[in-house]
Design a protein around this motif. Structure first.
Motif, PDB file in Angstrom:
ATOM      1  N   SER A 100     127.744 135.995  80.662  1.00 23.16           N
ATOM      2  CA  SER A 100     127.386 135.796  79.246  1.00 23.16           C
ATOM      3  C   SER A 100     127.584 134.329  78.898  1.00 23.16           C
ATOM      4  O   SER A 100     128.095 133.546  79.701  1.00 23.16           O
ATOM      5  N   ARG A 101     127.125 133.994  77.722  1.00 24.23           N
ATOM      6  CA  ARG A 101     127.255 132.645  77.210  1.00 24.23           C
ATOM      7  C   ARG A 101     127.829 132.697  75.807  1.00 24.23           C
ATOM      8  O   ARG A 101     127.667 133.693  75.096  1.00 24.23           O
ATOM      9  N   VAL A 102     128.495 131.623  75.430  1.00 21.88           N
ATOM     10  CA  VAL A 102     128.926 131.465  74.036  1.00 21.88           C
ATOM     11  C   VAL A 102     128.233 130.213  73.512  1.00 21.88           C
ATOM     12  O   VAL A 102     128.168 129.191  74.194  1.00 21.88           O
ATOM     13  N   GLY A 125     112.309 127.164  75.584  1.00 24.14           N
ATOM     14  CA  GLY A 125     112.529 126.702  74.219  1.00 24.14           C
ATOM     15  C   GLY A 125     113.935 126.933  73.711  1.00 24.14           C
ATOM     16  O   GLY A 125     114.223 126.669  72.534  1.00 24.14           O
ATOM     17  N   HIS A 126     114.826 127.407  74.600  1.00 16.86           N
ATOM     18  CA  HIS A 126     116.214 127.552  74.138  1.00 16.86           C
ATOM     19  C   HIS A 126     116.881 126.194  74.042  1.00 16.86           C
ATOM     20  O   HIS A 126     116.469 125.231  74.695  1.00 16.86           O
ATOM     21  N   THR A 127     117.934 126.159  73.224  1.00 14.31           N
ATOM     22  CA  THR A 127     118.791 124.985  73.210  1.00 14.31           C
ATOM     23  C   THR A 127     120.226 125.474  73.035  1.00 14.31           C
ATOM     24  O   THR A 127     120.423 126.583  72.493  1.00 14.31           O
ATOM     25  N   ALA A 128     121.198 124.716  73.484  1.00 12.80           N
ATOM     26  CA  ALA A 128     122.549 125.229  73.658  1.00 12.80           C
ATOM     27  C   ALA A 128     122.383 126.559  74.404  1.00 12.80           C
ATOM     28  O   ALA A 128     121.643 126.622  75.378  1.00 12.80           O
ATOM     29  N   SER A 129     122.999 127.651  73.896  1.00 16.88           N
ATOM     30  CA  SER A 129     122.658 128.952  74.466  1.00 16.88           C
ATOM     31  C   SER A 129     122.081 129.860  73.390  1.00 16.88           C
ATOM     32  O   SER A 129     122.323 131.071  73.334  1.00 16.88           O
ATOM     33  N   ASN A 134     129.842 125.914  85.130  1.00 18.62           N
ATOM     34  CA  ASN A 134     130.606 125.700  83.894  1.00 18.62           C
ATOM     35  C   ASN A 134     130.266 124.338  83.284  1.00 18.62           C
ATOM     36  O   ASN A 134     130.369 123.299  83.950  1.00 18.62           O
ATOM     37  N   ASN A 135     129.872 124.323  82.022  1.00 17.69           N
ATOM     38  CA  ASN A 135     129.469 123.058  81.380  1.00 17.69           C
ATOM     39  C   ASN A 135     130.648 122.095  81.230  1.00 17.69           C
ATOM     40  O   ASN A 135     130.491 120.876  81.363  1.00 17.69           O
ATOM     41  N   ALA A 136     131.823 122.637  80.925  1.00 17.71           N
ATOM     42  CA  ALA A 136     132.992 121.760  80.737  1.00 17.71           C
ATOM     43  C   ALA A 136     133.363 121.098  82.056  1.00 17.71           C
ATOM     44  O   ALA A 136     133.740 119.916  82.095  1.00 17.71           O
ATOM     45  N   LEU A 176     121.918 117.807  72.804  1.00 14.41           N
ATOM     46  CA  LEU A 176     121.309 119.096  73.135  1.00 14.41           C
ATOM     47  C   LEU A 176     120.266 118.915  74.232  1.00 14.41           C
ATOM     48  O   LEU A 176     119.629 117.859  74.338  1.00 14.41           O
ATOM     49  N   GLY A 177     120.096 119.963  75.010  1.00  8.17           N
ATOM     50  CA  GLY A 177     118.998 119.992  75.980  1.00  8.17           C
ATOM     51  C   GLY A 177     117.955 120.975  75.506  1.00  8.17           C
ATOM     52  O   GLY A 177     118.079 121.595  74.452  1.00  8.17           O
ATOM     53  N   LEU A 178     116.915 121.114  76.301  1.00  6.02           N
ATOM     54  CA  LEU A 178     115.823 122.039  75.960  1.00  6.02           C
ATOM     55  C   LEU A 178     115.466 122.819  77.212  1.00  6.02           C
ATOM     56  O   LEU A 178     115.125 122.233  78.248  1.00  6.02           O
ATOM     57  N   GLY A 179     115.558 124.139  77.114  1.00  4.30           N
ATOM     58  CA  GLY A 179     115.156 124.958  78.257  1.00  4.30           C
ATOM     59  C   GLY A 179     113.647 125.164  78.269  1.00  4.30           C
ATOM     60  O   GLY A 179     112.979 125.003  77.233  1.00  4.30           O
ATOM     61  N   ALA A 193     126.374 118.472  75.635  1.00  2.00           N
ATOM     62  CA  ALA A 193     125.418 119.474  76.106  1.00  2.00           C
ATOM     63  C   ALA A 193     125.749 119.833  77.548  1.00  2.00           C
ATOM     64  O   ALA A 193     126.356 119.035  78.284  1.00  2.00           O
ATOM     65  N   GLY A 194     125.332 121.007  77.912  1.00  2.00           N
ATOM     66  CA  GLY A 194     125.488 121.443  79.304  1.00  2.00           C
ATOM     67  C   GLY A 194     124.197 121.214  80.058  1.00  2.00           C
ATOM     68  O   GLY A 194     123.367 120.404  79.657  1.00  2.00           O
ATOM     69  N   GLY A 195     124.039 121.944  81.140  1.00  2.00           N
ATOM     70  CA  GLY A 195     122.847 121.772  81.958  1.00  2.00           C
ATOM     71  C   GLY A 195     122.962 120.496  82.795  1.00  2.00           C
ATOM     72  O   GLY A 195     124.019 119.854  82.850  1.00  2.00           O
ATOM     73  N   ALA A 196     121.846 120.114  83.407  1.00  2.00           N
ATOM     74  CA  ALA A 196     121.872 118.982  84.346  1.00  2.00           C
ATOM     75  C   ALA A 196     121.530 117.646  83.684  1.00  2.00           C
ATOM     76  O   ALA A 196     122.048 116.602  84.074  1.00  2.00           O
ATOM     77  N   THR A 197     120.680 117.668  82.679  1.00  2.00           N
ATOM     78  CA  THR A 197     120.150 116.398  82.147  1.00  2.00           C
ATOM     79  C   THR A 197     121.230 115.430  81.670  1.00  2.00           C
ATOM     80  O   THR A 197     121.162 114.230  81.982  1.00  2.00           O
ATOM     81  N   PRO A 198     122.238 115.890  80.944  1.00  2.00           N
ATOM     82  CA  PRO A 198     123.178 114.907  80.369  1.00  2.00           C
ATOM     83  C   PRO A 198     124.105 114.257  81.389  1.00  2.00           C
ATOM     84  O   PRO A 198     124.751 113.260  81.092  1.00  2.00           O
ATOM     85  N   ARG A 205     108.587 116.929  84.325  1.00  2.00           N
ATOM     86  CA  ARG A 205     107.268 117.511  84.049  1.00  2.00           C
ATOM     87  C   ARG A 205     107.356 119.001  83.727  1.00  2.00           C
ATOM     88  O   ARG A 205     106.584 119.528  82.937  1.00  2.00           O
ATOM     89  N   ARG A 206     108.381 119.684  84.279  1.00  2.00           N
ATOM     90  CA  ARG A 206     108.459 121.141  84.058  1.00  2.00           C
ATOM     91  C   ARG A 206     108.780 121.468  82.588  1.00  2.00           C
ATOM     92  O   ARG A 206     108.629 122.597  82.141  1.00  2.00           O
ATOM     93  N   LYS A 207     109.163 120.442  81.853  1.00  2.00           N
ATOM     94  CA  LYS A 207     109.459 120.668  80.422  1.00  2.00           C
ATOM     95  C   LYS A 207     108.277 120.236  79.540  1.00  2.00           C
ATOM     96  O   LYS A 207     108.326 120.344  78.314  1.00  2.00           O
ATOM     97  N   ALA A 208     107.213 119.694  80.148  1.00  2.00           N
ATOM     98  CA  ALA A 208     106.125 119.103  79.345  1.00  2.00           C
ATOM     99  C   ALA A 208     105.497 120.118  78.397  1.00  2.00           C
ATOM    100  O   ALA A 208     105.253 119.822  77.216  1.00  2.00           O
ATOM    101  N   GLY A 263     128.303 122.454  72.776  1.00  2.00           N
ATOM    102  CA  GLY A 263     127.367 123.287  72.015  1.00  2.00           C
ATOM    103  C   GLY A 263     127.325 124.699  72.550  1.00  2.00           C
ATOM    104  O   GLY A 263     126.989 125.654  71.835  1.00  2.00           O
ATOM    105  N   ASP A 264     127.675 124.837  73.825  1.00  2.00           N
ATOM    106  CA  ASP A 264     127.680 126.165  74.425  1.00  2.00           C
ATOM    107  C   ASP A 264     128.443 126.127  75.743  1.00  2.00           C
ATOM    108  O   ASP A 264     128.738 125.065  76.284  1.00  2.00           O
ATOM    109  N   GLU A 265     128.757 127.304  76.237  1.00  2.00           N
ATOM    110  CA  GLU A 265     129.450 127.397  77.520  1.00  2.00           C
ATOM    111  C   GLU A 265     129.041 128.686  78.201  1.00  2.00           C
ATOM    112  O   GLU A 265     128.727 129.683  77.545  1.00  2.00           O
ATOM    113  N   ARG A 266     129.021 128.613  79.510  1.00  2.00           N
ATOM    114  CA  ARG A 266     128.782 129.854  80.253  1.00  2.00           C
ATOM    115  C   ARG A 266     130.142 130.501  80.494  1.00  2.00           C
ATOM    116  O   ARG A 266     131.116 129.822  80.783  1.00  2.00           O
ATOM    117  N   CYS A 267     130.225 131.812  80.368  1.00  2.00           N
ATOM    118  CA  CYS A 267     131.504 132.533  80.536  1.00  2.00           C
ATOM    119  C   CYS A 267     131.787 132.739  82.024  1.00  2.00           C
ATOM    120  O   CYS A 267     131.699 133.843  82.570  1.00  2.00           O
TER     121      CYS A 267
END
Ligand code: 6PG
Length: 247
Positions: free
Chosen positions: A173-175, A143-147, A81-83, A137-140, A38-43, A195-198, A69-73
């Motif tokens: 864009s994202r893939v 409610g998004h996940t991956a992209s 960049n998640n990678a 996977l993360g959760l935005g 997964a991308g984002g900060a949590t993992p 808490r911001r995801k509660a 699961g996804d990548e930012r272009c």
């Protein structure tokens, strides 16, 4: 199944332990462990833990294959960049070969990158729809996940393995892998902290809006094994009467 952790560090340790357990099971059964990062900060914390003792010596890393699961272009060197995040936190520290890393070619146009990523996965999975042994996977907050973004056409894609998405407010864009592919995973692990995801955790897990589901609610692996790792802050709005929580 929902598992609660006191904080993000405890959750990261739990996720590292699950990663190792799933990897050993897959390698014993099939001699390979294909994991979707997964991308984002949590993992990041989980990746950093896996890159050192006591975890790093528990796996034959030559049997592990990494996809996203996804990548930012954006260019690989771009901090978004998640990678790049996974490379710095984990991959650069492992005894692995470049052939074990199945990343998106961000130098292409978004659609070309999406098409090239599908070809990369088709090659690795011998043309069959990929069945990742573990999909992280993360959760935005929306409610998004991956992209897989809310109201995006990608949510309805049933044939292609990849899709291009974009937030109007982002300059890239994202893939993303599509819902059917993510649902082929043997185990899906959502990792959600803070808490911001509660509110979104409560909305997604209480299944209160099934008429217009959040993207994350579309992730229902055919294997049935979806795990939620939450820290206490992210779980703070859950009503333990209507969701079963493993302490
Ligand atoms: C991305 C991620 C995305 C992420 C969530 C949660 O590329 O943005 O794949 O789905 O997992 O947005 O991100 P955080 O872990 O940073 O909260």
């Amino acid at each position: 199944m929902i598992t609660l952790f006191d904080d993000g560090d405890a959750l990261a340790r739990g996720a590292a332990e699950l990663f190792v357990a799933q990897a050993l099971e897959a390698i014993t059964a099939r001699q390979v462990f294909s994991v979707l990062l997964a991308g984002g900060a949590t993992p990041r914390r989980t990746y950093q833990l896996l890159a050192k003792e006591p975890y790093i010596s528990q796996l034959p890393w030559e049997c592990v294959h990494f996809s996203w699961g996804d990548e930012r272009c954006v260019p690989f060197e771009d901090p978004r960049n998640n990678a790049l995040m996974a490379h710095k936190a984990l991959l650069a520290h492992l005894p692995i070969q470049p052939e074990q890393i199945h990343a998106l070619p961000c130098t292409l146009s978004p659609q070309e990158a999406a098409d090239a990523y599908q070809v990369e996965l088709e090659t690795f999975f011998n043309g069959k729809p990929p069945s990742f042994d573990l999909a992280l996977l993360g959760l935005g907050s929306d409610g998004h996940t991956a992209s897989l973004l809310p109201e995006s056409a990608a949510l309805d894609e049933q044939q292609k393995w990849t899709a291009v998405t974009r937030y109007i407010e982002e300059d890239f864009s994202r893939v993303t892998l599509t819902v059917p592919i993510l649902n082929q995973a043997r185990v899906v692990l959502f990792m959600v902290v803070g808490r911001r995801k509660a509110q979104v955790v409560k909305d997604v897990l209480s299944r209160s809006n099934i008429k217009s589901p959040y993207p994350a609610q579309l992730i229902q692996p055919v294997s049935g094994d979806v795990r939620w790792f939450l820290d206490r802050e992210a779980a703070s709005m859950l009503d333990e009467k209507n969701v079963s929580i493993e302490q």
